[in-house]
Design a protein around this motif. Structure first.
Motif, PDB file in Angstrom:
ATOM      1  N   VAL A   1       0.842  -1.204   0.000  1.00  9.69           N
ATOM      2  CA  VAL A   1       0.000   0.000   0.000  1.00  9.69           C
ATOM      3  C   VAL A   1       0.875   1.251   0.000  1.00  9.69           C
ATOM      4  N   VAL A   2       1.881   1.266   0.869  1.00  6.82           N
ATOM      5  CA  VAL A   2       2.785   2.420   0.932  1.00  6.82           C
ATOM      6  C   VAL A   2       3.613   2.517  -0.339  1.00  6.82           C
ATOM      7  N   ALA A   3       4.070   1.383  -0.843  1.00  5.24           N
ATOM      8  CA  ALA A   3       4.849   1.380  -2.085  1.00  5.24           C
ATOM      9  C   ALA A   3       4.034   1.968  -3.231  1.00  5.24           C
ATOM     10  N   ALA A   4       2.761   1.581  -3.308  1.00  6.09           N
ATOM     11  CA  ALA A   4       1.893   2.114  -4.355  1.00  6.09           C
ATOM     12  C   ALA A   4       1.685   3.614  -4.182  1.00  6.09           C
ATOM     13  N   ALA A   5       1.538   4.054  -2.933  1.00  5.25           N
ATOM     14  CA  ALA A   5       1.333   5.486  -2.669  1.00  5.25           C
ATOM     15  C   ALA A   5       2.555   6.298  -3.105  1.00  5.25           C
ATOM     16  N   VAL A   6       3.744   5.783  -2.840  1.00  8.59           N
ATOM     17  CA  VAL A   6       4.973   6.491  -3.223  1.00  8.59           C
ATOM     18  C   VAL A   6       5.071   6.596  -4.740  1.00  8.59           C
ATOM     19  N   ILE A   7       4.863   5.487  -5.447  1.00  9.03           N
ATOM     20  CA  ILE A   7       4.960   5.488  -6.905  1.00  9.03           C
ATOM     21  C   ILE A   7       3.898   6.393  -7.524  1.00  9.03           C
ATOM     22  N   ALA A   8       2.707   6.420  -6.923  1.00  5.46           N
ATOM     23  CA  ALA A   8       1.612   7.238  -7.449  1.00  5.46           C
ATOM     24  C   ALA A   8       1.788   8.720  -7.149  1.00  5.46           C
ATOM     25  N   GLY A   9       2.734   9.053  -6.254  1.00  2.35           N
ATOM     26  CA  GLY A   9       2.869  10.444  -5.843  1.00  2.35           C
ATOM     27  C   GLY A   9       1.726  10.890  -4.958  1.00  2.35           C
ATOM     28  N   ALA A  10       1.169   9.966  -4.177  1.00  2.00           N
ATOM     29  CA  ALA A  10       0.013  10.270  -3.336  1.00  2.00           C
ATOM     30  C   ALA A  10       0.402  11.141  -2.152  1.00  2.00           C
ATOM     31  N   GLY A  11      -0.510  12.018  -1.793  1.00  2.00           N
ATOM     32  CA  GLY A  11      -0.318  12.835  -0.601  1.00  2.00           C
ATOM     33  C   GLY A  11      -0.960  12.220   0.619  1.00  2.00           C
ATOM     34  N   ALA A  12      -1.749  11.153   0.415  1.00  2.00           N
ATOM     35  CA  ALA A  12      -2.418  10.507   1.549  1.00  2.00           C
ATOM     36  C   ALA A  12      -2.672   9.048   1.245  1.00  2.00           C
ATOM     37  N   ILE A  13      -2.602   8.234   2.304  1.00  2.00           N
ATOM     38  CA  ILE A  13      -3.114   6.867   2.293  1.00  2.00           C
ATOM     39  C   ILE A  13      -4.394   6.902   3.114  1.00  2.00           C
ATOM     40  N   VAL A  14      -5.506   6.461   2.536  1.00  2.00           N
ATOM     41  CA  VAL A  14      -6.791   6.491   3.231  1.00  2.00           C
ATOM     42  C   VAL A  14      -7.114   5.069   3.662  1.00  2.00           C
ATOM     43  N   THR A  15      -7.175   4.856   4.964  1.00  2.00           N
ATOM     44  CA  THR A  15      -7.347   3.518   5.520  1.00  2.00           C
ATOM     45  C   THR A  15      -8.036   3.607   6.865  1.00  2.00           C
ATOM     46  N   GLU A  16      -8.715   2.553   7.252  1.00  2.00           N
ATOM     47  CA  GLU A  16      -9.273   2.465   8.608  1.00  2.00           C
ATOM     48  C   GLU A  16      -8.299   1.767   9.554  1.00  2.00           C
ATOM     49  N   ASN A  17      -7.238   1.196   9.014  1.00  2.00           N
ATOM     50  CA  ASN A  17      -6.253   0.470   9.826  1.00  2.00           C
ATOM     51  C   ASN A  17      -5.070   1.388  10.140  1.00  2.00           C
ATOM     52  N   LEU A  18      -5.342   2.465  10.845  1.00  2.00           N
ATOM     53  CA  LEU A  18      -4.319   3.489  11.088  1.00  2.00           C
ATOM     54  C   LEU A  18      -3.117   2.931  11.836  1.00  2.00           C
ATOM     55  N   LYS A  19      -3.353   2.011  12.754  1.00  2.00           N
ATOM     56  CA  LYS A  19      -2.251   1.471  13.568  1.00  2.00           C
ATOM     57  C   LYS A  19      -1.258   0.661  12.732  1.00  2.00           C
ATOM     58  N   ASP A  20      -1.705   0.209  11.573  1.00  2.00           N
ATOM     59  CA  ASP A  20      -0.819  -0.584  10.720  1.00  2.00           C
ATOM     60  C   ASP A  20       0.130   0.276   9.901  1.00  2.00           C
ATOM     61  N   PHE A  21      -0.069   1.603   9.973  1.00  2.00           N
ATOM     62  CA  PHE A  21       0.763   2.522   9.200  1.00  2.00           C
ATOM     63  C   PHE A  21       1.319   3.617  10.118  1.00  2.00           C
ATOM     64  N   PRO A  22       2.228   3.253  11.041  1.00  2.00           N
ATOM     65  CA  PRO A  22       2.769   4.241  11.988  1.00  2.00           C
ATOM     66  C   PRO A  22       3.498   5.363  11.255  1.00  2.00           C
ATOM     67  N   ALA A  23       3.311   6.583  11.758  1.00  2.00           N
ATOM     68  CA  ALA A  23       3.828   7.769  11.069  1.00  2.00           C
ATOM     69  C   ALA A  23       5.335   7.713  10.866  1.00  2.00           C
ATOM     70  N   ASP A  24       6.067   7.120  11.822  1.00  2.00           N
ATOM     71  CA  ASP A  24       7.523   7.116  11.702  1.00  2.00           C
ATOM     72  C   ASP A  24       8.033   6.125  10.643  1.00  2.00           C
ATOM     73  N   LYS A  25       7.116   5.344  10.072  1.00  2.00           N
ATOM     74  CA  LYS A  25       7.496   4.399   9.020  1.00  2.00           C
ATOM     75  C   LYS A  25       7.039   4.872   7.627  1.00  2.00           C
ATOM     76  N   ILE A  26       6.308   5.972   7.598  1.00  2.00           N
ATOM     77  CA  ILE A  26       5.714   6.458   6.353  1.00  2.00           C
ATOM     78  C   ILE A  26       6.511   7.658   5.852  1.00  2.00           C
ATOM     79  N   PRO A  27       6.775   7.761   4.554  1.00  2.00           N
ATOM     80  CA  PRO A  27       7.468   8.940   4.029  1.00  2.00           C
ATOM     81  C   PRO A  27       6.778  10.223   4.470  1.00  2.00           C
ATOM     82  N   PRO A  28       7.540  11.249   4.809  1.00  2.00           N
ATOM     83  CA  PRO A  28       6.953  12.479   5.389  1.00  2.00           C
ATOM     84  C   PRO A  28       5.995  13.217   4.467  1.00  2.00           C
ATOM     85  N   THR A  29       6.041  12.944   3.194  1.00  2.00           N
ATOM     86  CA  THR A  29       5.144  13.629   2.254  1.00  2.00           C
ATOM     87  C   THR A  29       3.764  12.986   2.183  1.00  2.00           C
ATOM     88  N   ILE A  30       3.589  11.865   2.913  1.00  2.00           N
ATOM     89  CA  ILE A  30       2.320  11.124   2.845  1.00  2.00           C
ATOM     90  C   ILE A  30       1.629  11.137   4.204  1.00  2.00           C
TER      91      ILE A  30
END
Length: 249
Positions: free
Chosen positions: A99-128
């Motif tokens: 999911v994160v890999a796809a967001a980076v390649i797509a140039g996404a500014g957000a990942i929209v998910t209900e599983n917030l705990k599975d995507f901790p901020a310190d593991k996500i690129p700062p632009t997302i």
């Protein structure tokens, strides 16, 4: 245009999905996803319909039709070339890396998910940003109120076309095909929410449109001489003429 990568968890509840995708149709943002997200959605959509008592073959067909429609409407949404990034983010669950890999390649500014705990901020690129569906929808509506209204009106129009009887309060109105159905708790984004804010938006617009349609219909009948101004007495053109002739005798 702002780009967002949508996780399966926000596409599963039918009305929520309709609202998010209608915002995209209106040009409020560009949605992206991986093919695996749509495959997972198709699997869960079929299971959800079967759980509601729909025959397996029909449920499979409806789920497949939904995915085909999404692919047709958003032909550029599926992200490719994400594979080299998978496994580089150190997420708690390896299965979420795509999911994160796809967001980076797509140039996404957000990942929209209900599983917030599975995507901790310190593991996500700062632009997302990682946002829930409600938070993303609230932000998108605030930035694009007219497009958001158009999205709600389009869903409401489909509901008015499909549902002629008055829906009962506290029930969700339509499924992905526009059919009315009562949702179970698995289809709600929040178990304590009676169909959620998305349903309230659409329900209000549906009620408003139905009232307006009734008013318009009554005005047309009055104009055609079917009803008197009070709407209680049938007159008709011939009857009115006969009454007028009788007055002269």
């Amino acid at each position: 245009m702002f780009t967002a990568t949508l996780d399966t968890s926000v596409l599963w509840p039918s009305l929520q999905r309709d609202f998010l995708l209608s915002l995209a149709v209106e040009g409020a943002y560009r949605p992206t996803w991986r093919s695996a997200i749509l495959e997972e959605l198709e699997y869960h959509e079929e299971a959800k319909l079967v759980k509601r008592g729909i025959p397996v073959a029909e449920a499979a067909g409806r789920a497949a039709t939904l995915i085909a429609a999404m692919r047709r409407e958003f032909a550029d949404a599926e992200v490719e070339g994400w594979e080299p990034l998978e496994g580089t983010f150190g997420l708690p669950e390896q299965d979420d890396e795509h999911v994160v890999a796809a967001a980076v390649i797509a140039g996404a500014g957000a990942i929209v998910t209900e599983n917030l705990k599975d995507f901790p901020a310190d593991k996500i690129p700062p632009t997302i940003q990682v946002l829930s569906a409600r938070e993303f929808a609230k932000n998108t509506v605030a930035l694009n109120p007219r497009r958001a209204l158009a999205a709600v009106q389009e869903i409401a129009s489909a509901a008015v076309r499909a549902v002629r009887e008055e829906p009962r309060p506290g029930r969700c109105r339509t499924d992905e095909t526009g059919r009315r159905e009562d949702r179970d708790s698995d289809d709600l984004q929040d178990g304590g929410d009676q169909c959620g804010a998305f349903d309230e938006l659409v329900a209000d617009e549906v009620d408003h449109r139905r009232g307006r349609d009734r008013d318009d219909a009554q005005q047309r009948r009055q104009h055609d001489g079917v009803l008197d101004p009070e709407g209680s007495q049938q007159v008709g053109a011939e009857g009115a003429g006969e009454e007028a002739l009788g007055d002269h005798h």
